[in-house]
Design a protein around this motif. Sequence first.
Motif: not given
Length: 266
Positions: A51-70
Amino acid sequence: MNSLLVAMRVSRYLPRTVVRAGAWAGSNVGWLRNGRDRKRLEDNLHRVTGLTGRGLSRLSRKGMISAGRYYSEVLELPRITERQADARVQIKNPEPTISHIHDSGGVVVVLCHSGNWDLLGYVCTRAIAPVTSVAEVLKPRELFDTFVEMRARVGIRIYGSEGSTTFKNLLRESRDGVERIFALVADRDMSGSGLEVEMWGQRVKVAPGRPPSRGPHRSRSSPSMCTMSASPALAAAPRAFAGGWRCRLAPPFGRRTLRGPTLWLR
């Protein structure tokens, strides 16, 4: 003082909803700052997904939110009840694992960096067998010791990743006659001396699946533990769902006894 250590001390006095909201907000702020953590995450996600661009940005945001949830759930761990833990965790296919533990005295559960290991360990300790694991020694040492103490309160024994002493302790536990689960992360080489393998078309280093010939700081991996203790191994992949975490225990995939010199253990 370390910010995570402060959060661990302060969170015990705050409502859980405040802790979760703070973790969510902190994750989003970290993502918006576009700092080193986000760039490293997006680099790795791009290699795996393309992924690149917006798709990659959306996925990385989900990943960081998931880490915050942990981390928010880790902060809740000292206050969580057995009933609440059981409600948040679903363990799929536990019967073969229980059977192998009874037959062998223990199993090695191979984990990746995914899900809430602490909550899963809490449930498994009561539902299946006591859990022992290894964790990176964080700095400052006080932070690591706080994590160890917190996990010990829910029945999880933690050894710091500190070379041959750690591996010897794991082997001694595997031979003490007590049924036990050894939960070991296997997708990361923390020693710098790992083996190169191919994943998703990329060359990456993982912990070597053999005991060391020399040196106190070689990596201790799940395969090494299996070969030296003759314990069967199985993979576990925690995944999030709306109410908590779901973990399926795969059938054991190997059991053999290492043949060769073991003088380094003495």
